[in-house]
Design a protein around this motif. Structure first.
Motif, PDB file in Angstrom:
ATOM      1  N   PRO A 189       0.830  -1.208   0.000  1.00  0.00           N
ATOM      2  CA  PRO A 189       0.000   0.000   0.000  1.00  0.00           C
ATOM      3  C   PRO A 189       0.867   1.262   0.000  1.00  0.00           C
ATOM      4  CG  PRO A 189      -0.362  -1.310   2.002  1.00  0.00           C
ATOM      5  CD  PRO A 189       0.651  -2.034   1.193  1.00  0.00           C
ATOM      6  N   VAL A 190       0.355   2.302  -0.649  1.00  0.00           N
ATOM      7  CA  VAL A 190       1.123   3.551  -0.717  1.00  0.00           C
ATOM      8  C   VAL A 190       0.620   4.508   0.363  1.00  0.00           C
ATOM      9  CG1 VAL A 190       1.728   5.533  -2.158  1.00  0.00           C
ATOM     10  CG2 VAL A 190       1.437   3.285  -3.206  1.00  0.00           C
ATOM     11  N   VAL A 191       1.552   5.071   1.110  1.00  0.00           N
ATOM     12  CA  VAL A 191       1.187   6.086   2.103  1.00  0.00           C
ATOM     13  C   VAL A 191       1.119   7.429   1.381  1.00  0.00           C
ATOM     14  CG1 VAL A 191       1.942   7.272   4.202  1.00  0.00           C
ATOM     15  CG2 VAL A 191       2.239   4.791   3.997  1.00  0.00           C
ATOM     16  N   ARG A 222       4.237  15.840   6.081  1.00  0.00           N
ATOM     17  CA  ARG A 222       5.287  15.599   7.103  1.00  0.00           C
ATOM     18  C   ARG A 222       5.059  14.260   7.818  1.00  0.00           C
ATOM     19  NH1 ARG A 222       4.198  18.707  12.233  1.00  0.00           N
ATOM     20  NH2 ARG A 222       6.351  19.407  12.128  1.00  0.00           N
ATOM     21  N   THR A 223       3.788  13.883   7.990  1.00  0.00           N
ATOM     22  CA  THR A 223       3.500  12.583   8.617  1.00  0.00           C
ATOM     23  C   THR A 223       3.974  11.455   7.690  1.00  0.00           C
ATOM     24  OG1 THR A 223       1.570  13.567   9.666  1.00  0.00           O
ATOM     25  CG2 THR A 223       1.674  11.165   9.647  1.00  0.00           C
ATOM     26  N   GLU A 225       6.310  11.644   5.458  1.00  0.00           N
ATOM     27  CA  GLU A 225       7.784  11.666   5.454  1.00  0.00           C
ATOM     28  C   GLU A 225       8.328  10.893   6.662  1.00  0.00           C
ATOM     29  OE1 GLU A 225       8.134  16.002   3.148  1.00  0.00           O
ATOM     30  OE2 GLU A 225       7.878  15.935   5.317  1.00  0.00           O
ATOM     31  N   MET A 226       7.658  11.076   7.810  1.00  0.00           N
ATOM     32  CA  MET A 226       8.090  10.391   9.038  1.00  0.00           C
ATOM     33  C   MET A 226       7.829   8.885   8.958  1.00  0.00           C
ATOM     34  SD  MET A 226       9.592  11.496  11.748  1.00  0.00           S
ATOM     35  CE  MET A 226      10.383  10.293  12.793  1.00  0.00           C
ATOM     36  N   VAL A 227       6.749   8.505   8.250  1.00  0.00           N
ATOM     37  CA  VAL A 227       6.410   7.075   8.113  1.00  0.00           C
ATOM     38  C   VAL A 227       7.578   6.321   7.478  1.00  0.00           C
ATOM     39  CG1 VAL A 227       4.954   5.428   6.847  1.00  0.00           C
ATOM     40  CG2 VAL A 227       3.909   7.396   7.981  1.00  0.00           C
ATOM     41  N   LYS A 228       8.124   6.886   6.412  1.00  0.00           N
ATOM     42  CA  LYS A 228       9.223   6.208   5.701  1.00  0.00           C
ATOM     43  C   LYS A 228      10.434   6.035   6.635  1.00  0.00           C
ATOM     44  CE  LYS A 228      12.065   4.727   2.637  1.00  0.00           C
ATOM     45  NZ  LYS A 228      11.999   3.435   1.996  1.00  0.00           N
TER      46      LYS A 228
END
Ligand SMILES: NC(=O)c1ccc[n+]([C@@H]2O[C@H](COP(=O)([O-])OP(=O)(O)OC[C@H]3O[C@@H](n4cnc5c(N)ncnc54)[C@H](O)[C@@H]3O)[C@@H](O)[C@H]2O)c1
Length: 460
Positions: A189-191, A222-223, A225-228
């Motif tokens: 799945p893509v965030v 930004r969320t 970006e943080m997930v990755k």
């Protein structure tokens, strides 16, 4: 001709995307860009790759790619031939595309900080050709706030347009793993973290139809970006955990893989525990830098984070640890490393890829070169240009020649080709009492022993 996706209703975007009437530009046609571009083209989309390297553009337009990923050369060749995939250095090509996916590199700087210069340059070049209706999707791994505080202002300033009003903008991290990139692109799945709801919905529609995958929409870029960074910090730390368990199991004469397999049957937090596998080291373009991005982020926030440094440091000990295991194994056979003949199988950083970027194998090979042993190296995935970044020893073209007379076979990448030569055949070629050090735990210990080798894995 571009129709303009952003600003249209969900139903219109759905029709546009479902009918494949959208073109997709992929900026940065390196490892990830080539995989994404070739897969999208193969699924029927008109794809234009944009890269600053003329050599990459020329190669793609000839239907070739130097990215050594299973199945990729065929996709590039076929789709260039039928005219669905082309490449250029000219950013004005985005005029013909509704979606622009950015995958330029984000390397680590000398102070372990993220370098975002290529992102800035790509955003500037993109902004100069941006038109109302475009949807820009950043996929490069970046620190939080890069999309909104760096890319967005550059795009708005150079184009005179407004994000979320005239054009769409989102961050969708790329989470595929090399070696199984094509399959993962079509299944993970893509965030999606976008600057506004319309951009988010347009991305989700694109991924559903273009790749057949669902999206996980988070509050903002930004969320996402943080997930990755969270994903890759988890992987690096988890491998570090496996590596330290392996070191303990080595001392105790225990099989770490059996321990891990059994440990992983315990449910915790709704999922089973998932300790990964130990190996001779962690390398490649992502896991060697993304934990440092988190560390740098912590420092910028006045936090002294221990985990990123710990995972990096533990994993960085593994090449020297592996070399130590080899020395001991040879010593147990009454041999000294400096007078031994050693055959290294695999120098890519990962099984079944030819990627040698930041490969931990380089450190084992360097120690072997320093030892003065007689060294042969074979890797069917790695070309001459990449091989010289790892070793001065010219590669041996086939496994049998590499193994001839060896006192040790050292597997540093567990490529599938190595499993195609029968172990009994390799055993005929090597010298008596040959040790078999499997740095990737990719062989069955019983089968290796049955062929007559002295077997050792990492933690087993
Ligand atoms: N390699 C992986 O497995 C992987 C996985 C997930 C995410 N990522 C992330 O994806 C990003 C790309 O990684 P990669 O491995 O494909 O890197 P790469 O170095 O292979 O490719 C980057 C490409 O961008 C091009 N480029 C640089 N500046 C440009 C510009 N201004 N305009 C157009 N093109 C430009 C380069 O010439 C190169 O071809 C990184 O942020 C990385 O962290 C990589």
């Amino acid at each position: 001709m571009r129709i303009g996706a952003f600003g249209r209703s969900d139903a219109e975007i759905d029709l546009l995307v479902r009918g494949m009437r959208s073109g997709i530009a992929v900026v940065g046609f390196g490892y990830i860009g080539t995989v994404i571009g070739a897969v999208l083209a193969d699924r029927g989309w008109p794809v234009t790759g944009i890269d600053v390297r003329q050599s990459v553009v020329d190669e793609i337009n000839l239907g070739k790619s130097t990215v050594a990923e299973p199945g990729l050369s065929e996709l590039v060749a076929n789709n260039v031939r039928v005219g669905r995939l082309r490449a250029t250095t000219d950013f004005s090509a985005i005029a013909d595309n509704d979606f622009v996916i950015v995958n330029v590199g984000t390397p680590l700087g000398p102070d372990y900080e993220p370098i975002v210069d290529d992102i800035k340059a790509a955003a500037r070049a993109l902004g100069e050709h941006l038109q109302p209706g475009h949807i820009v999707i950043l996929k490069s791994t970046v620190p939080p706030d890069t999309t909104e505080n760096l890319v967005l202002p550059i795009l708005e300033e150079t184009s005179g347009l407004r994000a979320g009003v005239d054009f769409g903008l989102a961050f969708c991290p790329e989470r595929l793993a090399e070696g199984q990139a094509i399959q993962e692109l079509l299944s993970i799945p893509v965030v999606v973290g976008a600057v506004d709801e319309r951009s988010a919905r347009a991305c989700a529609t694109l991924w559903r139809h273009a790749l057949g995958v669902e999206s996980v929409i988070v509050e903002n870029p930004r969320t996402a970006e943080m997930v990755k960074l969270a994903d890759n910090l988890w992987v690096d730390l988890n491998v570090a955990l496996a590596n330290e368990l392996a070191k303990v199991c080595d001392r105790l004469g225990m099989d770490a893989l059996q321990v891990i397999e059994a440990a992983n049957t315990m449910p915790k937090g709704g999922h089973p525990v998932n300790i990964l596998r130990p190996s001779m080291g962690v390398g490649g373009y992502c896991l060697t830098k993304d934990p440092w991005f988190v560390n740098h982020l912590g420092e910028s926030l006045g936090l002294d984070l221990a985990i990123p440094r710990t995972s990096r440091n533990v994993n960085d000990t593994m090449p020297a640890y592996t070399y130590g295991l080899l020395k001991q194994l040879l010593a147990d056979q009454g041999k000294a490393i400096e007078t031994s003949r050693i055959a290294v199988l695999g120098i890519a950083f990962k099984n079944n890829t030819g990627d040698c970027r930041l490969t931990p194998t380089k450190y084992v090979v360097a120690l072997l070169e320093e030892s003065g042993c007689e060294l042969s190296i074979h890797d069917p995935w790695v070309g001459v240009e990449d091989a010289v970044t790892v070793t001065n020893v010219p590669l041996t073209a086939d496994i049998e020649t590499a193994a001839e007379g060896a006192d040790a076979l050292v597997v540093l990448a567990g490529h599938r080709q190595f499993h195609q030569t029968p172990l009994s055949r390799l055993a005929e070629l090597v010298s008596a009492g040959c040790v078999f050090l499997d740095g990737r735990n990719s062989f069955d210990p019983a089968a290796v022993r049955a062929a007559g080798f002295v077997y050792k894995g990492i933690g087993r």
